[in-house]
Write a protein that holds these residues in place. Sequence first.
Motif, PDB file in Angstrom:
ATOM      1  N   ARG A 146      33.006  34.562  49.547  1.00 56.70           N
ATOM      2  CA  ARG A 146      34.454  34.339  49.695  1.00 56.70           C
ATOM      3  C   ARG A 146      35.138  34.287  48.324  1.00 56.70           C
ATOM      4  O   ARG A 146      35.766  35.251  47.901  1.00 56.70           O
ATOM      5  CB  ARG A 146      34.701  33.039  50.510  1.00 56.70           C
ATOM      6  N   ASP A 147      34.970  33.205  47.593  1.00 60.39           N
ATOM      7  CA  ASP A 147      35.639  33.080  46.293  1.00 60.39           C
ATOM      8  C   ASP A 147      35.148  34.187  45.353  1.00 60.39           C
ATOM      9  O   ASP A 147      35.933  34.793  44.606  1.00 60.39           O
ATOM     10  CB  ASP A 147      35.335  31.704  45.694  1.00 60.39           C
ATOM     11  N   HIS A 162      34.177  21.786  42.580  1.00 61.38           N
ATOM     12  CA  HIS A 162      34.284  23.255  42.605  1.00 61.38           C
ATOM     13  C   HIS A 162      34.768  23.685  41.222  1.00 61.38           C
ATOM     14  O   HIS A 162      35.956  23.644  40.922  1.00 61.38           O
ATOM     15  CB  HIS A 162      35.294  23.606  43.713  1.00 61.38           C
ATOM     16  N   HIS A 217      35.282  26.435  38.259  1.00 59.66           N
ATOM     17  CA  HIS A 217      35.290  27.792  37.705  1.00 59.66           C
ATOM     18  C   HIS A 217      34.859  27.652  36.241  1.00 59.66           C
ATOM     19  O   HIS A 217      34.978  26.581  35.645  1.00 59.66           O
ATOM     20  CB  HIS A 217      36.678  28.430  37.866  1.00 59.66           C
ATOM     21  N   ASN A 263      33.567  31.523  39.437  1.00 63.49           N
ATOM     22  CA  ASN A 263      32.933  30.233  39.723  1.00 63.49           C
ATOM     23  C   ASN A 263      31.675  30.111  38.876  1.00 63.49           C
ATOM     24  O   ASN A 263      31.080  31.121  38.483  1.00 63.49           O
ATOM     25  CB  ASN A 263      32.475  30.176  41.193  1.00 63.49           C
TER      26      ASN A 263
HETATM   27 MG    MG Z   1      37.825  28.773  43.659  1.00 61.47          MG
END
Ligand code: MG
Length: 305
Positions: free
Chosen positions: A18-19, A210, A212, A253
Amino acid sequence: MIDPTTLPTPRFVEVGPRDGLQNEHVPIPLEVKVAFIDALSETGVREIEAGAFVSPKAIPQMAGSFEVFENIRRKEGVIYSALVPNEEGLERALEAEVDKIAVFTAASETFNQRNINCSIAQSIERFRPVVAKAKDAKLPVRAYISTAYYCPYEGHIGPEKVLAVVDRLIALGVDELSIGDTIGRASPFDVRMLLEHLLRRVRLESVFMHFHDTYGLAAANALTAWSEYKISGFDSSAGGLGGCPYAPGAGGNVATEDLAFAFGASRARITLDLPKIRAATALLEPHLGHAMPSHLGRIIPKPGA
Ligand code: MG
Ligand code: HMG
């Protein structure tokens, strides 16, 4: 000195499909996405965010998420989740038989407006029926809070802004929070500042971080959250892909394999199979048109190389 045996075993959420893919400009064929997810399912991961039921105009790469869910081989014990911004997205997610949904808002008004075209307060109201219906369907709900430290438009975001959103999401009944360093600008200092406050009001097990990795501090941030605050939940993306079209300048990420290595080297118990992660990313590589940012991707040989 901290005894690592007193610290929790890290729990990873794999957000690569997804990301990782949402910001890739070349359309990735359905069968490649499916093969990537199927390969990730064999790596020992407990949860995979496999798609997003968002507007295809906003994020064209996620347009085929329904077909992705239709075609993947679901491995027993692995949770397959998806992003859902509104009731329309939830309907599609239920049809696709996802195991879990994730709603998403932000601590910055400007970012939220650009990303999901509404204010923070409006997004919470939008999520109310989504969370209630997901609960009726016995689906767990994750909630992302983006720009939890820095916003690409507003700059530094203080913990109080994050906590105000957290309180509203907890009141809605979400099960889990993912605290997003959307532009990858946070440092261990910022992580401490936020966690000192956050952990006074939410259950430790409900918090996922989360990160990055724009400035290369993601692993340091994760290790800080784990070793100093006993956080065990972390999002990561195989190969280190990722970014949001509404977060200009954001890097990918933190790579799953880099994070797993950082934890293993810090004596955490890790069950992820790094060569299998490399095998999964090798399936994507020929379709990207650029190299993957992961450090370990350069060290672990590609299968057959
Ligand atoms: Mg993200
Ligand atoms: P809007 O334009 O305000 O929505 O978008 P609307 O309700 O007015 O609908 C407009 C059109 O979109 C309509 O179609 C709807 O049917 C359609 P039209 O009549 O024009 O043909 N539509 C949908 N189509 C499919 N699925 C849906 C859906 N909803 C409406 N669910 C909306 C509002 C939220 C839909 C839009 O802004 C959107 O989809 N945004 C998604 C943005 C996004 O996915 N960003 C990336 C993920 S967030 C992220 O990466 C951060 C994170 O990783 C954590 C971190 O790093 O911080 C999670």
